[in-house]
Design a protein around this motif. Structure first.
Motif, PDB file in Angstrom:
ATOM      1  N   SER A   1       0.749  -1.287   0.106  1.00  0.00           N
ATOM      2  CA  SER A   1      -0.142   0.566  -0.353  1.00  0.00           C
ATOM      3  C   SER A   1       0.661   1.186  -0.176  1.00  0.00           C
ATOM      4  O   SER A   1       2.526   1.510   0.907  1.00  0.00           O
ATOM      5  N   LEU A   2       0.444   2.188  -0.595  1.00  0.00           N
ATOM      6  CA  LEU A   2       0.933   3.510  -0.414  1.00  0.00           C
ATOM      7  C   LEU A   2       0.274   4.632  -0.370  1.00  0.00           C
ATOM      8  O   LEU A   2      -0.869   4.886  -0.932  1.00  0.00           O
ATOM      9  N   ILE A   3       1.535   5.532  -0.598  1.00  0.00           N
ATOM     10  CA  ILE A   3       0.366   7.062  -0.492  1.00  0.00           C
ATOM     11  C   ILE A   3       1.109   8.330  -1.202  1.00  0.00           C
ATOM     12  O   ILE A   3       0.634   9.578  -0.582  1.00  0.00           O
ATOM     13  N   HIS A   4       2.425   8.123  -2.031  1.00  0.00           N
ATOM     14  CA  HIS A   4       2.266   8.559  -3.231  1.00  0.00           C
ATOM     15  C   HIS A   4       2.793   8.621  -4.553  1.00  0.00           C
ATOM     16  O   HIS A   4       3.134   6.998  -4.085  1.00  0.00           O
ATOM     17  N   PRO A   5       2.363   8.493  -5.474  1.00  0.00           N
ATOM     18  CA  PRO A   5       2.870   8.500  -6.504  1.00  0.00           C
ATOM     19  C   PRO A   5       3.944   7.785  -7.418  1.00  0.00           C
ATOM     20  O   PRO A   5       4.488   7.465  -7.942  1.00  0.00           O
ATOM     21  N   ASN A   6       5.296   8.641  -6.503  1.00  0.00           N
ATOM     22  CA  ASN A   6       6.473   8.659  -6.724  1.00  0.00           C
ATOM     23  C   ASN A   6       7.399   7.536  -6.211  1.00  0.00           C
ATOM     24  O   ASN A   6       7.913   6.702  -6.659  1.00  0.00           O
ATOM     25  N   GLN A   7       5.884   6.779  -5.569  1.00  0.00           N
ATOM     26  CA  GLN A   7       6.233   5.544  -4.891  1.00  0.00           C
ATOM     27  C   GLN A   7       5.792   3.966  -5.996  1.00  0.00           C
ATOM     28  O   GLN A   7       6.431   2.833  -5.854  1.00  0.00           O
ATOM     29  N   ILE A   8       5.209   4.091  -6.804  1.00  0.00           N
ATOM     30  CA  ILE A   8       4.711   3.242  -7.181  1.00  0.00           C
ATOM     31  C   ILE A   8       5.369   3.195  -8.135  1.00  0.00           C
ATOM     32  O   ILE A   8       5.421   1.039  -8.284  1.00  0.00           O
TER      33      ILE A   8
END
Length: 267
Positions: free
Chosen positions: A207-214
């Motif tokens: 699970s992620l909280i920012h697009p730059n982690q995708i």
């Protein structure tokens, strides 16, 4: 069941710019949040916006809506809205009771992803994963750290026992296991290390909280070229029973694992 997501991006249902941008991102799942990411006075508007956003669509991405928790003022209205929406999944925060999870799944007529964020949730995880309508468990690592009184400076190893219980419960219940969020937005190396540690524990995705982690998480939770080549060769070589393959013993179980891995290649 649909292949589990490598990446599940949380975004506030009250933020139209974030919603529009999510339609262009390479996340496997988008989770529109009505809970923590939305201010109390914005929850009604966020609820309406989430239903409208899902109706407009997110391409081939999986879409879920996270409702406010059981016992909160917005819970019943959230369930009603999700039930009438085109969302594929409902996410329940602070899940602690299998019957309550089954009730939310039934009320929304959606498969449920239960967030395990408290000690009670961890201890109830096996029953929750096996409950009717539950499709997966999501580790709520931030809340779990706070509930367990783990210092902010402590390493992720402090959560190892809880994370392993979550994966064990998910596997026993035939459910997805999604790892918790990584808070350091600029630390790509740290994110990569945590994703690979999560995959090694058995988690399906992050699970992620920012697009730059995708991008980092998609790679970490996807099969490597070497793994894909080995799996294809193993499936093709298997003739039945126990046999030798590339200097190791394999049997039907290993073929099933290889086929599961190959199924994720077309994810």
């Amino acid at each position: 069941m649909t292949q589990p997501p490598r990446t599940a991006l949380f975004l506030p249902a009250s933020n139209p710019r974030a919603i529009e941008k999510a339609r262009t991102l390479d996340a496997d799942m988008v989770i529109l949040d009505l809970e923590d990411a939305v201010a109390p006075d914005a929850k009604a508007d966020a609820r309406t916006a989430s239903v409208a956003a899902v109706a407009q669509g997110f391409g081939d991405r999986l879409v879920a809506i996270r409702v406010n928790g059981v016992g909160t003022a917005d819970h019943a209205a959230d369930l009603k809205a999700v039930a009438g929406s085109a969302a594929g999944w409902v996410v329940l925060p602070k899940a602690e009771d299998a019957d309550a999870c089954a009730a939310v799944a039934a009320a929304t007529n959606k498969p449920l992803l239960a967030m395990i964020e408290t000690p009670r949730g961890v201890l109830a995880a096996p029953a929750i994963a096996a409950a009717a309508g539950v499709a997966g468990l999501i580790a709520g690592t931030n809340d779990l750290r706070a509930e367990l009184c783990i210092p902010p400076s402590a390493s992720r190893d402090s959560l190892s026992a809880s994370l392993q219980v979550i994966v064990l419960a998910a596997r026993a219940g035939g459910a997805w296991a999604i790892d918790g969020v990584f808070n350091a937005l600029a630390d790509a190396a740290g994110l990569d290390a945590e994703c690979r540690a999560g995959r090694a524990l058995g988690f399906d995705g992050k699970s992620l909280i920012h697009p730059n982690q995708i991008a980092v998480a998609n790679v970490a939770f996807g099969p490597t070229k070497e793994e894909v080549e080995d799996a294809r060769a193993l499936v093709e070589a298997f003739a039945g029973g126990a046999e030798r393959f590339r200097d190791r013993m394999i049997e039907a179980m290993h073929v099933a694992q290889a086929r599961d891995l190959l199924a994720r290649v077309t994810h």
